[in-house]
Motif scaffolding. Structure first.
Motif, mmCIF file in Angstrom:
data_model
loop_
_atom_site.group_PDB
_atom_site.id
_atom_site.type_symbol
_atom_site.label_atom_id
_atom_site.label_comp_id
_atom_site.label_asym_id
_atom_site.label_seq_id
_atom_site.Cartn_x
_atom_site.Cartn_y
_atom_site.Cartn_z
ATOM 1 N N GLN A 244 36.713 6.001 -12.076
ATOM 2 C CA GLN A 244 37.942 6.553 -11.488
ATOM 3 C C GLN A 244 38.456 7.955 -11.151
ATOM 4 O OE1 GLN A 244 37.458 4.940 -14.683
ATOM 5 N NE2 GLN A 244 37.923 2.649 -13.918
ATOM 6 N N ASP A 245 37.688 8.784 -11.883
ATOM 7 C CA ASP A 245 37.749 10.159 -11.368
ATOM 8 C C ASP A 245 36.818 10.213 -10.140
ATOM 9 O OD1 ASP A 245 39.052 11.193 -13.679
ATOM 10 O OD2 ASP A 245 37.411 11.286 -15.107
ATOM 11 N N ILE A 246 35.988 9.826 -9.966
ATOM 12 C CA ILE A 246 35.230 9.976 -8.812
ATOM 13 C C ILE A 246 35.910 9.237 -7.528
ATOM 14 C CG2 ILE A 246 32.986 9.322 -7.709
ATOM 15 C CD1 ILE A 246 31.489 9.433 -10.510
ATOM 16 N N ALA A 247 36.494 8.076 -7.737
ATOM 17 C CA ALA A 247 37.249 7.454 -6.682
ATOM 18 C C ALA A 247 38.523 8.093 -6.444
ATOM 19 C CB ALA A 247 37.339 5.917 -7.180
ATOM 20 N N SER A 248 38.797 8.957 -7.232
ATOM 21 C CA SER A 248 40.482 9.573 -7.127
ATOM 22 C C SER A 248 40.269 10.416 -5.780
ATOM 23 C CB SER A 248 40.710 10.348 -8.431
ATOM 24 O OG SER A 248 40.066 11.572 -8.436
ATOM 25 N N GLY A 249 39.421 10.988 -5.514
ATOM 26 C CA GLY A 249 39.263 11.935 -4.382
ATOM 27 C C GLY A 249 40.013 13.300 -4.922
ATOM 28 N N ASN A 250 40.010 13.484 -6.135
ATOM 29 C CA ASN A 250 40.542 14.719 -6.561
ATOM 30 C C ASN A 250 39.545 15.534 -7.368
ATOM 31 O OD1 ASN A 250 42.280 16.903 -7.742
ATOM 32 N ND2 ASN A 250 43.403 15.462 -9.228
ATOM 33 N N PRO A 251 39.024 16.672 -6.559
ATOM 34 C CA PRO A 251 37.906 17.350 -7.248
ATOM 35 C C PRO A 251 38.227 18.343 -8.588
ATOM 36 C CG PRO A 251 38.246 17.984 -4.948
ATOM 37 C CD PRO A 251 39.536 17.097 -5.183
ATOM 38 N N SER A 252 39.608 18.298 -8.811
ATOM 39 C CA SER A 252 40.104 19.010 -9.978
ATOM 40 C C SER A 252 39.649 17.929 -11.266
ATOM 41 C CB SER A 252 41.435 19.342 -10.211
ATOM 42 O OG SER A 252 41.789 20.503 -9.060
ATOM 43 N N SER A 253 39.428 16.677 -11.064
ATOM 44 C CA SER A 253 39.119 15.834 -12.186
ATOM 45 C C SER A 253 37.694 15.724 -12.314
ATOM 46 C CB SER A 253 39.645 14.477 -11.580
ATOM 47 O OG SER A 253 41.066 14.517 -11.668
ATOM 48 N N LEU A 254 37.037 16.331 -11.747
ATOM 49 C CA LEU A 254 35.469 16.298 -11.738
ATOM 50 C C LEU A 254 34.947 17.421 -12.452
ATOM 51 C CD1 LEU A 254 34.617 14.941 -8.210
ATOM 52 C CD2 LEU A 254 35.111 13.599 -10.507
ATOM 53 N N GLY A 255 33.515 17.751 -12.227
ATOM 54 C CA GLY A 255 32.925 18.671 -13.216
ATOM 55 C C GLY A 255 32.715 20.115 -12.718
ATOM 56 N N CYS A 256 33.194 20.400 -11.299
ATOM 57 C CA CYS A 256 32.751 21.613 -10.724
ATOM 58 C C CYS A 256 33.343 21.571 -9.333
ATOM 59 C CB CYS A 256 31.262 22.082 -10.977
ATOM 60 S SG CYS A 256 31.379 23.757 -10.234
ATOM 61 N N PHE A 257 34.112 22.556 -8.868
ATOM 62 C CA PHE A 257 34.538 22.283 -7.368
ATOM 63 C C PHE A 257 34.441 23.771 -6.851
ATOM 64 C CE2 PHE A 257 38.614 22.676 -9.683
ATOM 65 C CZ PHE A 257 39.206 23.678 -9.173
ATOM 66 N N PRO A 258 34.138 23.844 -5.534
ATOM 67 C CA PRO A 258 34.018 25.407 -4.778
ATOM 68 C C PRO A 258 35.329 25.814 -4.224
ATOM 69 C CG PRO A 258 34.098 23.519 -3.121
ATOM 70 C CD PRO A 258 34.091 22.692 -4.470
ATOM 71 N N MET A 259 35.431 27.272 -4.491
ATOM 72 C CA MET A 259 36.679 27.966 -4.067
ATOM 73 C C MET A 259 36.123 28.914 -2.908
ATOM 74 S SD MET A 259 38.388 28.880 -7.792
ATOM 75 C CE MET A 259 36.976 29.171 -8.661
ATOM 76 N N VAL A 260 36.905 28.734 -1.964
ATOM 77 C CA VAL A 260 36.569 29.391 -0.597
ATOM 78 C C VAL A 260 37.669 28.700 0.485
ATOM 79 C CG1 VAL A 260 34.931 27.496 0.377
ATOM 80 C CG2 VAL A 260 34.526 29.680 1.195
ATOM 81 N N PRO A 261 38.303 29.942 1.370
ATOM 82 C CA PRO A 261 37.773 31.276 1.361
ATOM 83 C C PRO A 261 38.486 32.188 0.440
ATOM 84 C CG PRO A 261 39.285 30.752 3.093
ATOM 85 C CD PRO A 261 39.043 29.580 2.108
ATOM 86 N N PHE A 262 39.085 31.742 -0.458
ATOM 87 C CA PHE A 262 39.786 32.699 -1.525
ATOM 88 C C PHE A 262 39.747 31.715 -2.712
ATOM 89 C CE2 PHE A 262 43.364 30.609 0.347
ATOM 90 C CZ PHE A 262 43.817 29.973 -0.494
ATOM 91 N N ALA A 263 39.716 32.701 -4.092
ATOM 92 C CA ALA A 263 39.521 31.975 -5.247
ATOM 93 C C ALA A 263 41.013 32.259 -6.057
ATOM 94 C CB ALA A 263 38.319 32.627 -6.292
ATOM 95 N N ASN A 264 41.161 31.135 -6.895
ATOM 96 C CA ASN A 264 42.451 31.137 -7.471
ATOM 97 C C ASN A 264 43.869 31.219 -6.908
ATOM 98 O OD1 ASN A 264 40.191 32.640 -9.824
ATOM 99 N ND2 ASN A 264 40.912 30.762 -10.311
ATOM 100 N N ARG A 265 44.663 32.003 -7.408
ATOM 101 C CA ARG A 265 45.896 31.949 -6.598
ATOM 102 C C ARG A 265 46.199 32.958 -5.543
ATOM 103 N NH1 ARG A 265 46.059 29.792 -11.731
ATOM 104 N NH2 ARG A 265 47.467 28.165 -12.119
ATOM 105 N N LEU A 266 47.002 32.594 -4.616
ATOM 106 C CA LEU A 266 47.283 33.473 -3.367
ATOM 107 C C LEU A 266 49.068 33.301 -3.224
ATOM 108 C CD1 LEU A 266 46.766 35.273 -1.084
ATOM 109 C CD2 LEU A 266 46.307 33.478 0.472
ATOM 110 N N ALA A 267 49.778 34.268 -3.780
ATOM 111 C CA ALA A 267 51.116 34.207 -3.904
ATOM 112 C C ALA A 267 51.776 33.843 -2.295
ATOM 113 C CB ALA A 267 51.638 35.621 -4.235
#
Length: 328
Positions: free
Chosen positions: A50-73
């Protein structure tokens, strides 16, 4: 091996089986075949179909951050005399988080025996972010390395940052250790407000059990680019080594303690809007066809048990050294 077009693409190399979800460029699994023949260990947190089918990378094992990481105000920043606006991608929050890569479709290239590369293109002339990003796995008999990189294709320079967001399995037996020089205090939106010393509650230079630190979400600078994780009950450890570009670290333990994140990143969150933080980890301005890349290497090892017959670490072949130079 799975086929391209499947929700999860699997690839086997050496003692590892890698699972990739093209939607979001996320990693669903890094399975390690135990050298003692006693099954496999998923080095990332377990995920369901279900996690795989959800299309939500935040539910999986690792996701990429590009072209910035974490929060941008407030999903914007000033650059080169203009205001650059990007999507606020976690409503109802007004801020942007983790870049665009995890919301894009990634294309898997033909693998070799020990490497697999996948990429995505982003084209937004209005913001100025026009690029191709890639992730590439490289496998040896002892370790697995994941590189993330980006090449700027726009006509005018733009600032770039990158990171990887792995989720590891938590539990009462899990401990983590790493060394950094400083960390950041944050506001209620988890945006850095000030650099501060690492106090006892945020000091992991000596191994600490994550169960005593639930709810922790801290950005570290001056990270020594090495972290050690131990799962005592499961009988294995995992060393993370990061390349030079990943001199910063985001460390996150959710309140339930069922998972935790050790995220190698290239810059301080929201440094786009806080120039006083640049010396502690800045984005990199790329001109057309210039690139930025960084990598993390995961080295799993079985814990030696009394009378287990396992060899000492000194008798195990060590991973080859790597050249982690930045390519311009």
């Amino acid at each position: 091996m799975s086929k391209k077009g499947d929700a999860e693409y699997r690839w086997n190399s050496g003692p590892f089986q890698i699972g990739i979800v093209p939607q979001g460029g996320a990693i669903s699994r890094i399975d390690w075949i135990r050298p003692d023949g006693q099954g496999i260990i998923n080095l990332l947190r377990p995920v369901t179909e279900q996690d795989i089918a959800s299309g939500n990378p935040s539910s999986l094992g690792c996701f990429p951050m590009v072209p910035f990481a974490n929060r941008l105000a407030f999903a914007e920043f000033e650059f080169d005399g203009r205001i650059v606006k990007v999507p606020a991608n976690r409503p109802p929050s007004p801020h942007a988080i983790h870049g665009f890569g995890r919301g894009s479709e990634w294309n898997i290239e033909r693998p070799t025996v020990d490497s697999l590369r996948f990429n995505h293109k982003y084209d937004d002339p209005e913001s100025g972010f026009v690029y191709v990003a890639w992730q590439e796995f490289k496998v040896t008999a002892q370790d697995v390395t994941l590189e993330i990189g980006v090449r700027h294709l726009g006509r005018t320079p733009m600032p770039y940052g990158i990171g990887l967001h792995p989720w590891f399995p938590g539990g009462d037996d899990v401990s983590v250790s790493f060394i950094a020089t400083d960390c950041f205090g944050t506001d209620e939106d988890m945006l850095p407000t000030t650099r501060t010393v690492i106090d006892l509650g945020r000091d992991f230079s000596d191994s600490k059990m994550i169960r005593h630190n639930r709810g922790l979400d801290v950005h570290y600078t001056g990270w020594h680019r090495e972290a050690d994780m131990v799962w005592e009950d499961a009988g294995y450890s995992l060393k993370m080594l990061a390349s030079e570009r990943f001199g910063n670290l985001q460390f996150y333990i959710p309140e339930d303690g069922k998972t935790f994140c050790v995220e190698p990143v290239s810059h301080v969150p929201n440094v786009h809007n806080r120039p006083e933080f640049k010396e502690f980890g800045d984005v990199l301005v790329l001109d057309r066809n210039q690139t930025l890349s960084g990598s993390m290497t995961l080295i799993p090892t079985l814990l030696a048990r009394p009378d287990s017959g396992l060899v000492d670490d000194d008798d195990i072949a060590q991973p080859e050294s790597r050249d982690y130079s930045l390519v311009d």
